[in-house]
Structures are given as structure tokens and as C-alpha cells.
Design a protein around this motif. Structure first.
Motif, mmCIF file in Angstrom:
data_model
loop_
_atom_site.group_PDB
_atom_site.id
_atom_site.type_symbol
_atom_site.label_atom_id
_atom_site.label_comp_id
_atom_site.label_asym_id
_atom_site.label_seq_id
_atom_site.Cartn_x
_atom_site.Cartn_y
_atom_site.Cartn_z
ATOM 1 N N LEU A 475 0.847 -1.195 0.000
ATOM 2 C CA LEU A 475 0.000 0.000 0.000
ATOM 3 C C LEU A 475 0.882 1.245 0.000
ATOM 4 C CD1 LEU A 475 -2.631 -1.112 2.687
ATOM 5 C CD2 LEU A 475 -2.755 -1.393 0.206
ATOM 6 N N ASP A 476 0.900 1.933 -1.136
ATOM 7 C CA ASP A 476 1.685 3.156 -1.260
ATOM 8 C C ASP A 476 0.825 4.373 -1.555
ATOM 9 O OD1 ASP A 476 4.422 2.150 -1.016
ATOM 10 O OD2 ASP A 476 3.983 1.079 -2.871
ATOM 11 N N GLU A 477 -0.326 4.147 -2.166
ATOM 12 C CA GLU A 477 -1.170 5.239 -2.633
ATOM 13 C C GLU A 477 -2.593 5.060 -2.114
ATOM 14 O OE1 GLU A 477 0.346 7.534 -4.347
ATOM 15 O OE2 GLU A 477 2.205 6.449 -4.807
ATOM 16 N N THR A 478 -3.346 6.156 -2.120
ATOM 17 C CA THR A 478 -4.757 6.080 -1.726
ATOM 18 C C THR A 478 -5.509 5.085 -2.603
ATOM 19 O OG1 THR A 478 -4.701 8.379 -0.983
ATOM 20 C CG2 THR A 478 -6.868 7.430 -1.438
ATOM 21 N N GLU A 479 -5.164 5.053 -3.898
ATOM 22 C CA GLU A 479 -5.844 4.142 -4.832
ATOM 23 C C GLU A 479 -5.618 2.677 -4.465
ATOM 24 O OE1 GLU A 479 -4.946 7.967 -6.972
ATOM 25 O OE2 GLU A 479 -3.859 6.605 -5.636
ATOM 26 N N ASP A 480 -4.461 2.372 -3.848
ATOM 27 C CA ASP A 480 -4.191 0.993 -3.437
ATOM 28 C C ASP A 480 -5.207 0.521 -2.400
ATOM 29 O OD1 ASP A 480 -1.963 1.025 -5.071
ATOM 30 O OD2 ASP A 480 -0.614 1.651 -3.467
ATOM 31 N N VAL A 481 -5.635 1.425 -1.547
ATOM 32 C CA VAL A 481 -6.639 1.092 -0.529
ATOM 33 C C VAL A 481 -8.029 1.081 -1.149
ATOM 34 C CG1 VAL A 481 -7.643 1.774 1.680
ATOM 35 C CG2 VAL A 481 -5.187 2.065 1.282
ATOM 36 N N ASP A 544 -6.376 9.049 -9.027
ATOM 37 C CA ASP A 544 -5.926 8.629 -10.351
ATOM 38 C C ASP A 544 -6.782 7.444 -10.782
ATOM 39 O OD1 ASP A 544 -4.647 7.672 -12.594
ATOM 40 O OD2 ASP A 544 -2.625 7.921 -11.791
ATOM 41 N N THR A 545 -7.824 7.738 -11.517
ATOM 42 C CA THR A 545 -8.808 6.710 -11.870
ATOM 43 C C THR A 545 -8.191 5.597 -12.697
ATOM 44 O OG1 THR A 545 -10.541 8.391 -11.846
ATOM 45 C CG2 THR A 545 -11.058 6.309 -12.911
ATOM 46 N N LEU A 546 -7.311 5.937 -13.613
ATOM 47 C CA LEU A 546 -6.731 4.916 -14.479
ATOM 48 C C LEU A 546 -5.791 3.997 -13.704
ATOM 49 C CD1 LEU A 546 -6.119 7.017 -17.704
ATOM 50 C CD2 LEU A 546 -7.993 5.451 -17.184
ATOM 51 N N TYR A 547 -5.049 4.550 -12.761
ATOM 52 C CA TYR A 547 -4.226 3.699 -11.892
ATOM 53 C C TYR A 547 -5.127 2.782 -11.060
ATOM 54 C CZ TYR A 547 -1.193 2.329 -8.009
ATOM 55 O OH TYR A 547 -0.518 1.611 -7.059
ATOM 56 N N LEU A 548 -6.241 3.324 -10.595
ATOM 57 C CA LEU A 548 -7.189 2.521 -9.826
ATOM 58 C C LEU A 548 -7.721 1.368 -10.670
ATOM 59 C CD1 LEU A 548 -8.910 2.100 -7.267
ATOM 60 C CD2 LEU A 548 -10.566 3.712 -8.220
ATOM 61 N N VAL A 549 -8.070 1.651 -11.921
ATOM 62 C CA VAL A 549 -8.576 0.610 -12.809
ATOM 63 C C VAL A 549 -7.515 -0.477 -13.021
ATOM 64 C CG1 VAL A 549 -9.280 0.121 -15.193
ATOM 65 C CG2 VAL A 549 -10.271 2.062 -13.968
ATOM 66 N N ARG A 550 -6.256 -0.075 -13.149
ATOM 67 C CA ARG A 550 -5.178 -1.061 -13.305
ATOM 68 C C ARG A 550 -5.067 -1.989 -12.112
ATOM 69 N NH1 ARG A 550 -0.170 1.404 -13.283
ATOM 70 N NH2 ARG A 550 -0.777 3.551 -13.699
ATOM 71 N N ARG A 551 -5.529 -1.544 -10.947
ATOM 72 C CA ARG A 551 -5.408 -2.318 -9.716
ATOM 73 C C ARG A 551 -6.565 -3.289 -9.510
ATOM 74 N NH1 ARG A 551 -2.077 -3.223 -6.709
ATOM 75 N NH2 ARG A 551 -2.487 -2.251 -4.719
ATOM 76 N N ALA A 658 14.284 4.859 -11.580
ATOM 77 C CA ALA A 658 13.645 6.156 -11.321
ATOM 78 C C ALA A 658 12.163 6.152 -11.671
ATOM 79 C CB ALA A 658 14.367 7.253 -12.109
ATOM 80 N N ILE A 659 11.695 5.123 -12.354
ATOM 81 C CA ILE A 659 10.275 5.041 -12.723
ATOM 82 C C ILE A 659 9.503 4.510 -11.516
ATOM 83 C CG2 ILE A 659 8.590 4.018 -14.291
ATOM 84 C CD1 ILE A 659 10.841 3.687 -16.334
ATOM 85 N N PRO A 660 8.605 5.298 -10.915
ATOM 86 C CA PRO A 660 7.888 4.833 -9.713
ATOM 87 C C PRO A 660 6.949 3.678 -10.032
ATOM 88 C CG PRO A 660 6.998 6.929 -10.481
ATOM 89 C CD PRO A 660 8.204 6.665 -11.314
ATOM 90 N N LEU A 661 6.671 2.868 -9.016
ATOM 91 C CA LEU A 661 5.851 1.673 -9.231
ATOM 92 C C LEU A 661 4.449 1.999 -9.706
ATOM 93 C CD1 LEU A 661 6.890 -0.605 -6.237
ATOM 94 C CD2 LEU A 661 7.326 -1.004 -8.662
ATOM 95 N N HIS A 662 3.886 3.148 -9.276
ATOM 96 C CA HIS A 662 2.523 3.456 -9.682
ATOM 97 C C HIS A 662 2.456 4.039 -11.098
ATOM 98 C CE1 HIS A 662 3.954 7.301 -7.910
ATOM 99 N NE2 HIS A 662 3.240 7.846 -8.888
ATOM 100 N N HIS A 663 3.609 4.291 -11.700
ATOM 101 C CA HIS A 663 3.658 4.744 -13.100
ATOM 102 C C HIS A 663 3.112 3.630 -13.992
ATOM 103 C CE1 HIS A 663 5.473 5.728 -17.024
ATOM 104 N NE2 HIS A 663 5.555 6.982 -16.583
ATOM 105 N N PRO A 664 2.498 3.969 -15.137
ATOM 106 C CA PRO A 664 1.957 2.932 -16.028
ATOM 107 C C PRO A 664 2.985 1.897 -16.469
ATOM 108 C CG PRO A 664 1.111 5.079 -16.668
ATOM 109 C CD PRO A 664 2.124 5.324 -15.594
#
Length: 778
Positions: A475-481, A544-551, A658-664
């Protein structure tokens, strides 16, 4: 003398009863129906024995003989039942396969063990009355005296058996003691009353000698039997203890330790090097309160289990009180303190009390910022009363004004009606209730409070206060929860409307949860909750709706995607959902339409790169896939894909890092970095680096490619158990969460499993995985 004998006989008889309930309950499952069946079998036997003996007790002398014979019968039949009880699991399976109804099966099993000796137990009462009653006028007073002595003995027998005899002596020791007492009672009756009966005395002595020479052993086949699945618990015995409320067993199952109470699986205890998020549902128990209330400082946990709920409790929690009913559970956990991934008993914040949860709450006037309840199976004794309105009301009275309550429930234990009833009970007590389903599913955590649950505004602050702890949960982002949010407050109220409450006096879960079978919500939960999906109905700022959809799992991702208002965002989200489901062509068509209108959209460009992954890796021009110029992340990915050297080089590796994990493209960057380190399988240091990268990037919703690469890395490092466990996660994620895994990946996973040596501790799991992975690959 006869009053002493009947008192001792009553003591022994109900010691048997408690012992049989514990042992037969291992097969029948410990449900309230099973207990009623066992009690009825015992009482029917007593009634029949009393009726028969009442007709035979025509004289005091004859009754003395009858009393002695009854004691011999109790001893012999109890000993025979103990020897034959090991066949109950086999008989249970036979009855189940022949279509015998569950109730009929339980009656036959209980009667086969309890009924014969209970008949002899029942016979002792009329024989004792007739020995004492010299005239018809004595019948009333004598019956009262014998009944009183028998009752006192029975009460003491029940109490002493459960609290002292069985925990101290074990089952075999308790049986030997009781049989010996029955033989002494038979010997005493044969020698105390005229005329003496030397034959009966000789039989009693012979029985005692035989008991000493060939004592019965512990019934391991019964104790290892699990009524859930009807299988024997496998693995070497790490710990075994007979407690006051449960029989506790901890077995070494290769990858982890399995904890069972009364045969029911309770929890696992994981070893070092285990897959980081093998049991996210359990570990969320300790983290969810802090996500809702970052300022929470005190927590009460109901039920210790395997301790995994306490392995990752955010450091912002300063005090953790644990209430555990069975001390043997704590002893079992202590036995593997040095062998587990993390020992929660070493956490100085934790204080443990041995008590019933409701008693513990009634006896304290403290208020807690969070109370977390993970009781045992809802039908089991000591746990069933922790799912009712009365318990929830007691919890509410012990919470701080803005405190939160977390309640666990497993989906195999509820159907639609029971789930709605439990939800309605919580909603009736707490005005704010949510439901979360951490991946890969299989259980739900209800979050309840008297104060509003502004989770989306609190999560970022909570994670920032203990980032390492939440990172361990993926859990790193609000979207992860948010990806685990099953029902919000409005959805909970809507789904609960009209459902009956679960109460102490009408405990629906206790009565039905243990007998659901295929009617349970296991694998069907989303069919029930889809109309109330908060990710479809509600919109939140700064998400980030698209990141949420990826999860999200593919089916839910598509549902959320189709509800988006912005056409570009909707098109990309639909494409992401199709990609998650393995529908690459439809995803590509949707992305091509988006990129025609918005060629620089980073999410769409990243998705197109993932679709063309193999082509680009084979040397295809990336500009044939996405419009130039490439941004820094895209350029690093393409260069790494097309690199011909064994290693990426420090500069390119740094660019990928350098590319963060939540990046596409974050997961792809981690995969490339890990794979480059695995080119030389003989370089253990580089393999270890790959393992660290993968463990840090997998998160709680792993990509199948990451899992396969992790298995390869751990196999190359010689950590074969961890490699097999990772492959197991692939099969579990497909079965529970419906994760899409292409056939080629299953074939590759099967090859990894075959490469692992078939050592004795892993051969069972290895062969099972090879079979399952090969079947999935077609």
C-alpha cells in the motif's frame, strides 16, 4: 457405599461425555447441530439403559450384580469405542459419498460411539436405587438421594474433565483413568455387597491388568482429521496441546506452519523468505484501523490465531491488547517464535490476556481507538457469540468517540442471507459501515464507527506516518486502498435493508454457517455487491482513476471503466480492463482510437507499449507503436527491451529505477531490472538483487509475470520452498481472484516446478503444483 459409588460413577460418566464431544466434534465440525446430535445420542442411550435396568432391578442382590456388570460394560464399551473412533473419518467419507444427509450422517456417527456405553451408564441409576430401597416406601427418598449424588458427580465430572483432566492427561490418559475407575467400581461392588461375586471381581482385575499391559494410544487419526474438506492434516507435528476449550495442533507444512483448533483450520504461520503478501486479508486486520484513523494509538485484538494480524501493525499504534480464549494457541505460537518471518510476541507493544472477549470487555472501563475482531469459525463454541448485535453493542461502548471497529468474516461461512444479516447487524449498531475485500479475496473486513469514515482524505496521511509498514502490505497510494473497497456507507445500508439481525437469542450464523457447502458466497460475492459498487457510484477528487482501474480485477475494472464520464478516460480504462482479461486485440483497438485523438496520453502510450512488448523486444521500431518523441520512461523501457548485453549498465538501470511503481510502466521497469540480473544464474549476488527488486515491486495485486520471475529467482538461489510458494500464489490468484494468466506462463511455471528437487518436505506440494499448472496450461 452405594451413594459414593454412584457419585463417582456420575463423575466418570460425564468425563466420558466431555471427552467424546471433543473427539467426535473433530469429525462433525463442532457445529451447534453436531453438539445437539451428540448430546441427544448420549441422553437417549441413558434413557434406554435406565428403562431396561428398571425392569431387571427386581431385588437388591440382583441389582448389585447389575451395577457391577454395568460398570464393566461402561469400561469395556468405552475402551472399544476409543479404539474404533479412528474409523470415524473413513465412515464419514463413506456416508457422504453414498448421499446420506448431513444430519443422518451425524446421528449415525455419534450413536456408534456414544450410544453403547451410555446405555450402561443409564443402567447404573435404577440399580443403585434398588440396592438402597429396602421397602416400597423407600423408593421416593432413595431416588432423591441417588439422583443428588449422581448429579453432584456429573457436575464435577463435566467441570473437571474440561478444565483439568483432559488438558493434563490428554485423551488417552483420561480414558485410561476413567476405565480404571469403572473397573474399581465394579470390583468394589462385587466385594462390598452380599453375596460376593468373585467372577465379576476377577473380570475387573483382569481388565485392569490388560489396561496396564496394553494401554490405548493417542487417537492421532482423529486429531489430525479436518471436517472442512474431510482430509487428514499433513506435515510433521510442531506442537500439540489439549486445552480447556480446544485441541490445538501446529504442523510443519513445508512453506509455513498450519494452526488448527479442534481440527478446524485457523491460521498459518509463515517462515522467513515467504512471499510478502501471501495472506493480505489477515495482515490488513492490523493496518485498516490506522488507515481510517491515523491518530489511533490503542488497539484491542480479539483472537490471536497465528499472530499474522500483529506482524504488521503500523508503528503509530502505541499499545496493543490481545484477548485470546485458549492459552494453548499462545503456546503453539511460542514454539515457532524463532522459526517465523516475524514474531509478534516479541513486540513490546503487545499485552495478552487469556479470557473470553465479551468477559474481557465487560470487565474493563477502558476506551480503545480501535477494536479488531477475528474470532474463529462462526458456528464454533467460544466464537459464535462474537458475531451478534449484543457483542457489537458492547464493542461500541468500549470505543473512543471516533474509534473504529473491524470485523472479519470468511466467504465460505456465509451465503447471501447471512452476509446481509451480519451487515444489517453492524449497521444497526454503527451509523457508518464499510466493507473491504483485500486481494486475492475469500474474506471481507467490515469497518464500522460512530463517526464518519473519511477514508479518502485520511489514507495519504496514514501512509505517510508509517510508509515502511504500509509498503510491506503493498500500500503506497490512496488508490491501493480504494481498490479493496467493496461497499461504502450508502451501499452497506442499501444492501442491509430488510435483513434480520443476528442476536444472541437467534444466532443465525451459529445455526447455519457451518453447513452451507456450495451455497456459500465463496467466489460469488461480487455478484451480490456489484449493484452497490462504490467505485462506480461515487467520484472522488485527486484520485488517479486509471491507476485505480489497473489495480482492479478485470470484471470490476470494466464495470468501473464503463461508468466513467470522460470519453478519453473511459476509452483507456476499457482498454486496461480488456488487457487485464487477456483481450489484447480489443484493447489495442480501443487504444488506437484514443491515441488518434490524444497521441501523448501517457497511460494509453504505456498500454500500447505493453501490447507490443515482444515486437519491440525483437527489434521493432517503437515509433510504429506510439508517436515520437518518447518520454524518459518510455525511452528507458525501449532501450532495456532492445539491449543485447547481459546487463543493462548502471545508467540505464538507474533510469529504470527512477520510474515509480505506480507509473503505467513501473512494473515493467522492475521486471526488466530483475531479469537483467538473472542472466547469469551462477552469480548469487546478482540473483539476490533480483529477488530484492521483485519483492519490493510485487505489491498486493501481483502481475503474473512478476510472480513467475520471482519463482525463477528463488529457485536459482536454492530457496525451493519460496519458489514453490510463489507458484502456488499464481494458482490461488486464478482460483480466488479470477486473475488472467496466459497458457504460456502456466507452461513456464510448470517448468520451474519440475526443476525443483523432490525433497521429502516439498515433494507433496511440488507434484501437486506440477499437476495443476500443467492442467491449466492445457
Amino acid at each position: 457405599w452405594i451413594l459414593v459409588l454412584i457419585l463417582v460413577s456420575g463423575f466418570v460418566s460425564f468425563t466420558y461425555e466431555v471427552m467424546w464431544v471433543r473427539l467426535i466434534g473433530q469429525v462433525l465440525g463442532g457445529t451447534v447441530q453436531a453438539f445437539a446430535t451428540m448430546l441427544a445420542s448420549f441422553l437417549i442411550g441413558i434413557a434406554l439403559g435406565s428403562a431396561i435396568a428398571a425392569r431387571l432391578a427386581s431385588s437388591a442382590r440382583g441389582s448389585a450384580v447389575g451395577f457391577a456388570v454395568a460398570q464393566l460394560g461402561i469400561a469395556g464399551l468405552s475402551l472399544a469405542a476409543f479404539q474404533g473412533i479412528e474409523r470415524l473419518p473413513e465412515l464419514a467419507q463413506t456416508l457422504s459419498t453414498t448421499g446420506t444427509p448431513t444430519f443422518g450422517r451425524d446421528v449415525l456417527l455419534a450413536m456408534s460411539i456414544l450410544f453403547p456405553s451410555a446405555t450402561c451408564i443409564g443402567a447404573t441409576f435404577p440399580f443403585a436405587v434398588r440396592i438402597l430401597a429396602r421397602t416400597p416406601d423407600d423408593a421416593g427418598p432413595v431416588s432423591a438421594r441417588v439422583y443428588a449424588a449422581n448429579t453432584v458427580g456429573s457436575v464435577f465430572g463435566s467441570v473437571c474433565a474440561g478444565f483439568f483432566l483432559i488438558p493434563i492427561l490428554g485423551f488417552a490418559g483420561t480414558l485410561i483413568t476413567c476405565v480404571a475407575v469403572n473397573l474399581v467400581l465394579a470390583l468394589g461392588t462385587a466385594t462390598l455387597f452380599e453375596p460376593r461375586r468373585p467372577v465379576l471381581a476377577a473380570l475387573a482385575v483382569a481388565g485392569g491388568v490388560a489396561l496396564f499391559v496394553v494401554p490405548p494410544g493417542t487417537p492421532w487419526k482423529i486429531l489430525r482429521y479436518s471436517p472442512m474438506g474431510g482430509t487428514q492434516t499433513w506435515g510433521a507435528m510442531q506442537y500439540f496441546g489439549v486445552g480447556r476449550s480446544a485441541t490445538v495442533m501446529l504442523t510443519d507444512q513445508g512453506l509455513s506452519y498450519g494452526l488448527r483448533t479442534n481440527g478446524l483450520p485457523e491460521a498459518g504461520v509463515v517462515r522467513p523468505g515467504t512471499y510478502p503478501n501471501r495472506y493480505p486479508l489477515t495482515r490488513w486486520l492490523g493496518a485498516l484501523p490506522s488507515l481510517a484513523r491515523p491518530d489511533a494509538r490503542t488497539m484491542l485484538l480479539v483472537g490471536f490465531g497465528g499472530g499474522m494480524a500483529l506482524e504488521i501493525v503500523p508503528r503509530t499504534i502505541e499499545r496493543i491488547d490481545v484477548v485470546e480464549l485458549e492459552p494453548e494457541v499462545i503456546a503453539a505460537n511460542r514454539s515457532v517464535a524463532d522459526l517465523r518471518w516475524r514474531d509478534p510476541l516479541a513486540d513490546p507493544r503487545i499485552s495478552i490476556s487469556i479470557n473470553d472477549a465479551r468477559n474481557a470487555l465487560l470487565l474493563t472501563d477502558r476506551r480503545f481507538d480501535a477494536i479488531v475482531s477475528q474470532p474463529s469459525h462462526p458456528w464454533a463454541g467460544g466464537a459464535a457469540h462474537l458475531y451478534t448485535r449484543e457483542f457489537f453493542s458492547l464493542v461500541e461502548s468500549r470505543l473512543a468517540p471516533d474509534g473504529v471497529f473491524v470485523q472479519w468474516i470468511g466467504m465460505p461461512f456465509v451465503d447471501e442471507a447471512l452476509f446481509r444479516s451480519l451487515l444489517a447487524t453492524l449497521v444497526d449498531v454503527f451509523p457508518y459501515v464499510r466493507a473491504y475485500e483485500p486481494p486475492p479475496g475469500g474474506g471481507v473486513l467490515f469497518l464500522a464507527s460512530e463517526a464518519p469514515l473519511a477514508m479518502e482524505e485520511q489514507v495519504e496521511r496514514a501512509i505517510a506516518s508509517a510508509p515502511e509498514d504500509f509498503r510491506a502490505l503493498g500500500l503506497d497510494e490512496t488508490e491501493d486502498v480504494m481498490a479493496s473497497l467493496l461497499l461504502d456507507e450508502a451501499g452497506s445500508r442499501a444492501l442491509a435493508e430488510g435483513a434480520p439481525l443476528n442476536r444472541d437469542g437467534h444466532n443465525l450464523l451459529q445455526n447455519r454457517s457451518g453447513r452451507l457447502g456450495d451455497d456459500s458466497l465463496a467466489g460469488k460475492l461480487h455478484d451480490l455487491t456489484a449493484p452497490y459498487d462504490p467505485l462506480v457510484r461515487a467520484r472522488h477528487e485527486n484520485i488517479d482513476t486509471l491507476y485505480l482501474v489497473r489495480r482492479l480485477p478485470a470484471e470490476r475494472a470494466l464495470r468501473v471503466a464503463e461508468a466513467l464520464e470522460d470519453p478519453v478516460e473511459r476509452g483507456i480504462a476499457v482498454a486496461l480492463a480488456h488487457l487485464s482479461a487477456g483481450k489484447r486485440r480489443s484493447a489495442q483497438r480501443a487504444l488506437e482510437g484514443v491515441l488518434t485523438e490524444n497521441p501523448r496520453h501517457p497511460e494509453a502510450r504505456a498500454a500500447m507499449l505493453r501490447i507490443a512488448w515482444n515486437r519491440i523486444g525483437g527489434g521493432a521500431d517503437p515509433e510504429s507503436v506510439i508517436e515520437a518523441p518518447l518520454d524518459d520512461a518510455e525511452r528507458a523501457i525501449v532501450r532495456a527491451l532492445q539491449a543485447r548485453e547481459d546487463t543493462l549498465g548502471e545508467t540505464l538501470d538507474a533510469d529504470l529505477a527512477a520510474i515509480p511503481l505506480h507509473h503505467p510502466l513501473g512494473i515493467e521497469a522492475a521486471l526488466l531490472r530483475a531479469r537483467s540480473r538473472m542472466e547469469d544464474r551462477s552469480d548469487e549476488a546478482r540473483i539476490r538483487e533480483a529477488m530484492g527488486i521483485l519483492d519490493a515491486s510485487i505489491g498486493d495485486r501481483p502481475d503474473p509475470r512478476s510472480l513467475l520471475l520471482r519463482a525463477e529467482a528463488y529457485a536459482a538461489a536454492g530457496e525451493h520452498g519460496a519458489a514453490l510458494e510463489t507458484l502456488l500464489v499464481i494458482t490461488e490468484s486464478v482460483r480466488i481472484a479470477g486473475m488472467h494468466v496466459p497458457p504460456y506462463l502456466f507452461r513456464a511455471a510448470a517448468r520451474v516446478a519440475r526443476s525443483i528437487p523432490a525433497t521429502p518436505d516439498l515433494v507433496r506440494l511440488r507434484n501437486s503444483l506440477i499437476q495443476r499448472l500443467s492442467a491449466a496450461a492445457g
